[in-house]
Design a protein around this motif. Structure first.
Motif, PDB file in Angstrom:
ATOM      1  N   LYS A   1       0.820  -1.211   0.000  1.00 50.08           N
ATOM      2  CA  LYS A   1       0.000   0.000   0.000  1.00 50.08           C
ATOM      3  C   LYS A   1       0.855   1.262   0.000  1.00 50.08           C
ATOM      4  CE  LYS A   1      -3.566   2.394   2.707  1.00 50.08           C
ATOM      5  NZ  LYS A   1      -4.398   2.354   3.948  1.00 50.08           N
ATOM      6  N   GLU A   2       1.839   1.304   0.883  1.00 45.61           N
ATOM      7  CA  GLU A   2       2.629   2.517   1.040  1.00 45.61           C
ATOM      8  C   GLU A   2       3.661   2.705  -0.063  1.00 45.61           C
ATOM      9  OE1 GLU A   2       4.241   2.431   4.987  1.00 45.61           O
ATOM     10  OE2 GLU A   2       2.257   2.298   5.933  1.00 45.61           O
ATOM     11  N   GLU A   3       4.197   1.632  -0.593  1.00 39.95           N
ATOM     12  CA  GLU A   3       5.258   1.744  -1.598  1.00 39.95           C
ATOM     13  C   GLU A   3       4.730   1.781  -3.027  1.00 39.95           C
ATOM     14  OE1 GLU A   3       8.227   2.420  -0.723  1.00 39.95           O
ATOM     15  OE2 GLU A   3       7.966   2.019   1.415  1.00 39.95           O
ATOM     16  N   LYS A   4       3.618   1.053  -3.289  1.00 41.08           N
ATOM     17  CA  LYS A   4       3.154   0.925  -4.670  1.00 41.08           C
ATOM     18  C   LYS A   4       1.677   1.274  -4.843  1.00 41.08           C
ATOM     19  CE  LYS A   4       5.161  -2.170  -7.219  1.00 41.08           C
ATOM     20  NZ  LYS A   4       5.644  -3.424  -7.832  1.00 41.08           N
ATOM     21  N   ASN A   5       1.059   1.778  -3.770  1.00 39.89           N
ATOM     22  CA  ASN A   5      -0.366   2.132  -3.808  1.00 39.89           C
ATOM     23  C   ASN A   5      -1.226   0.946  -4.252  1.00 39.89           C
ATOM     24  OD1 ASN A   5      -2.446   3.968  -3.324  1.00 39.89           O
ATOM     25  ND2 ASN A   5      -2.548   4.570  -5.484  1.00 39.89           N
ATOM     26  N   MET A   6      -0.825  -0.240  -3.839  1.00 38.17           N
ATOM     27  CA  MET A   6      -1.575  -1.466  -4.144  1.00 38.17           C
ATOM     28  C   MET A   6      -2.329  -1.874  -2.881  1.00 38.17           C
ATOM     29  SD  MET A   6       1.371  -3.500  -6.304  1.00 38.17           S
ATOM     30  CE  MET A   6       0.321  -4.869  -6.755  1.00 38.17           C
ATOM     31  N   HIS A   7      -3.644  -1.919  -2.978  1.00 36.20           N
ATOM     32  CA  HIS A   7      -4.478  -2.202  -1.813  1.00 36.20           C
ATOM     33  C   HIS A   7      -4.888  -3.683  -1.827  1.00 36.20           C
ATOM     34  CE1 HIS A   7      -5.047   2.069  -0.643  1.00 36.20           C
ATOM     35  NE2 HIS A   7      -4.739   2.247  -1.923  1.00 36.20           N
ATOM     36  N   ALA A   8      -4.481  -4.392  -0.822  1.00 34.41           N
ATOM     37  CA  ALA A   8      -4.788  -5.822  -0.736  1.00 34.41           C
ATOM     38  C   ALA A   8      -4.973  -6.197   0.720  1.00 34.41           C
ATOM     39  CB  ALA A   8      -3.659  -6.657  -1.354  1.00 34.41           C
ATOM     40  N   ASP A   9      -5.859  -7.170   0.982  1.00 35.89           N
ATOM     41  CA  ASP A   9      -5.957  -7.676   2.345  1.00 35.89           C
ATOM     42  C   ASP A   9      -4.738  -8.548   2.639  1.00 35.89           C
ATOM     43  OD1 ASP A   9      -6.431 -10.223   1.217  1.00 35.89           O
ATOM     44  OD2 ASP A   9      -8.597  -9.996   1.363  1.00 35.89           O
ATOM     45  N   ASP A  10      -4.598  -8.968   3.883  1.00 41.35           N
ATOM     46  CA  ASP A  10      -3.387  -9.683   4.283  1.00 41.35           C
ATOM     47  C   ASP A  10      -3.197 -10.986   3.520  1.00 41.35           C
ATOM     48  OD1 ASP A  10      -2.506  -7.818   6.300  1.00 41.35           O
ATOM     49  OD2 ASP A  10      -4.192  -8.497   7.510  1.00 41.35           O
ATOM     50  N   LYS A  11      -4.289 -11.704   3.292  1.00 42.57           N
ATOM     51  CA  LYS A  11      -4.208 -12.976   2.567  1.00 42.57           C
ATOM     52  C   LYS A  11      -3.760 -12.749   1.127  1.00 42.57           C
ATOM     53  CE  LYS A  11      -6.961 -17.220   2.223  1.00 42.57           C
ATOM     54  NZ  LYS A  11      -8.283 -17.816   2.517  1.00 42.57           N
ATOM     55  N   SER A  12      -4.351 -11.754   0.482  1.00 39.85           N
ATOM     56  CA  SER A  12      -3.973 -11.446  -0.906  1.00 39.85           C
ATOM     57  C   SER A  12      -2.539 -10.945  -0.986  1.00 39.85           C
ATOM     58  CB  SER A  12      -4.933 -10.409  -1.488  1.00 39.85           C
ATOM     59  OG  SER A  12      -6.264 -10.887  -1.501  1.00 39.85           O
ATOM     60  N   ALA A  13      -2.111 -10.185   0.026  1.00 43.86           N
ATOM     61  CA  ALA A  13      -0.739  -9.670   0.017  1.00 43.86           C
ATOM     62  C   ALA A  13       0.274 -10.803   0.079  1.00 43.86           C
ATOM     63  CB  ALA A  13      -0.546  -8.704   1.191  1.00 43.86           C
ATOM     64  N   ILE A  14       0.003 -11.821   0.883  1.00 45.11           N
ATOM     65  CA  ILE A  14       0.904 -12.979   0.938  1.00 45.11           C
ATOM     66  C   ILE A  14       0.934 -13.678  -0.418  1.00 45.11           C
ATOM     67  CG2 ILE A  14       1.207 -15.293   1.923  1.00 45.11           C
ATOM     68  CD1 ILE A  14       0.316 -14.175   4.605  1.00 45.11           C
ATOM     69  N   LYS A  15      -0.212 -13.809  -1.067  1.00 45.44           N
ATOM     70  CA  LYS A  15      -0.255 -14.424  -2.402  1.00 45.44           C
ATOM     71  C   LYS A  15       0.592 -13.624  -3.385  1.00 45.44           C
ATOM     72  CE  LYS A  15      -4.860 -16.528  -1.950  1.00 45.44           C
ATOM     73  NZ  LYS A  15      -6.268 -16.504  -2.440  1.00 45.44           N
ATOM     74  N   MET A  16       0.520 -12.300  -3.306  1.00 42.50           N
ATOM     75  CA  MET A  16       1.320 -11.447  -4.190  1.00 42.50           C
ATOM     76  C   MET A  16       2.814 -11.659  -3.949  1.00 42.50           C
ATOM     77  SD  MET A  16      -1.149  -8.119  -3.811  1.00 42.50           S
ATOM     78  CE  MET A  16       0.069  -6.919  -4.290  1.00 42.50           C
ATOM     79  N   ALA A  17       3.186 -11.781  -2.669  1.00 39.18           N
ATOM     80  CA  ALA A  17       4.596 -12.014  -2.350  1.00 39.18           C
ATOM     81  C   ALA A  17       5.069 -13.347  -2.912  1.00 39.18           C
ATOM     82  CB  ALA A  17       4.799 -11.970  -0.836  1.00 39.18           C
ATOM     83  N   LEU A  18       4.190 -14.349  -2.900  1.00 39.75           N
ATOM     84  CA  LEU A  18       4.544 -15.668  -3.425  1.00 39.75           C
ATOM     85  C   LEU A  18       4.617 -15.674  -4.956  1.00 39.75           C
ATOM     86  CD1 LEU A  18       2.403 -17.981  -1.107  1.00 39.75           C
ATOM     87  CD2 LEU A  18       4.854 -17.527  -0.972  1.00 39.75           C
TER      88      LEU A  18
END
Length: 252
Positions: free
Chosen positions: A156-173
């Motif tokens: 959110k803070e670095e790329k203005n990408m809004h995701a819930d915690d579960k989705s954020a982990i998926k993005m990291a993977l």
């Protein structure tokens, strides 16, 4: 999220790194209070591993390291001791495992990569590490913790990408970097691959109210109801290797 709490551990009869290290970091970060276990063995164990304050120098880790545990270590981003302390921690983990070809790289890479992630992404200046060897069970449990902004807030803070915690982990993977410039973030992916595929281990990542569990057999992301961790917790189990390992298949 930063509420001062009382951790009542009086009835605790068994502790593991995934339980001990987040509690220790939370206590110190929030100045929370705690009550030690009534069980004398557990009380003495918590004392020798440095709960809750940990240690932060090479001299301390050399004096406090045991035959089956590596004490709670606090790594400071700008400390001259950090690199030496981190290297000593890795060396001590390696020593409790069988000296097998490739194992030192298999231990050093995920620890170094995940600790670097703390100082690159969390916006905090300290991280925590702790390890315990279970010789009769044939494995080592390690935990790495920060009390930073977490994965979702990094996007959110670095790329203005809004995701819930579960989705954020998926993005990291999927290798989606939190860095503003175009780059790929393979630290978590490669570390998880080394732990699960090369070392036949298990890998847990918790951020916010979501948790990833991964092994050679399966991978699942959970929503953690009534729980929120401000930052990232990574814990992994490494089994004593039966033969040489090659981590470079995970780095290609």
């Amino acid at each position: 999220m930063d509420e001062r709490l009382l951790f009542d551990m009086q009835s605790t009869t068994w502790v593991v790194p995934l339980l001990v290290l987040p509690i220790a970091s939370y206590i110190r970060d929030t100045q929370s209070e705690y009550e030690l276990p009534r069980n004398q063995n557990v009380r003495e164990y918590l004392e020798v591993i440095g709960f809750p304050d940990g240690i932060s120098s090479l001299e301390q880790i050399e004096n406090r390291g045991g035959s089956s545990y590596i004490p709670i270590c606090v790594l400071y981003k700008y400390s001259q001791e950090r690199e030496n302390l981190q290297s000593k921690f890795i060396e001590m983990v390696y020593k409790v495992l069988k000296p097998t070809q490739g194992v030192k790289d298999g231990i050093a890479y995920p620890i170094s990569e995940l600790v670097d992630n703390i100082f690159d992404h969390s916006k905090v200046n300290e991280g925590w590490v702790f390890a315990q060897h279970y010789p009769t069970k044939g494995y080592v449990d390690l935990c790495i913790v920060d009390r930073g902004r977490g994965i979702a807030n990094s996007y959110k803070e670095e790329k203005n990408m809004h995701a819930d915690d579960k989705s954020a982990i998926k993005m990291a993977l999927q290798g989606e970097s939190t860095k503003p410039e175009k780059s790929r973030g393979y630290g978590i992916i490669s570390s998880k691959c080394i732990v699960c595929d090369c070392l036949n281990g298990e890998f847990v990542l918790i951020s916010g109210s979501a948790a990833l569990y991964s092994s050679k057999q399966r991978e699942v992301i959970y929503t953690l109801n009534d729980f929120y961790w401000k930052g990232v917790i990574v814990s992994f189990r490494i089994h004593e290797p039966n033969g040489p390992i090659n981590i470079y298949k995970c780095l290609e």
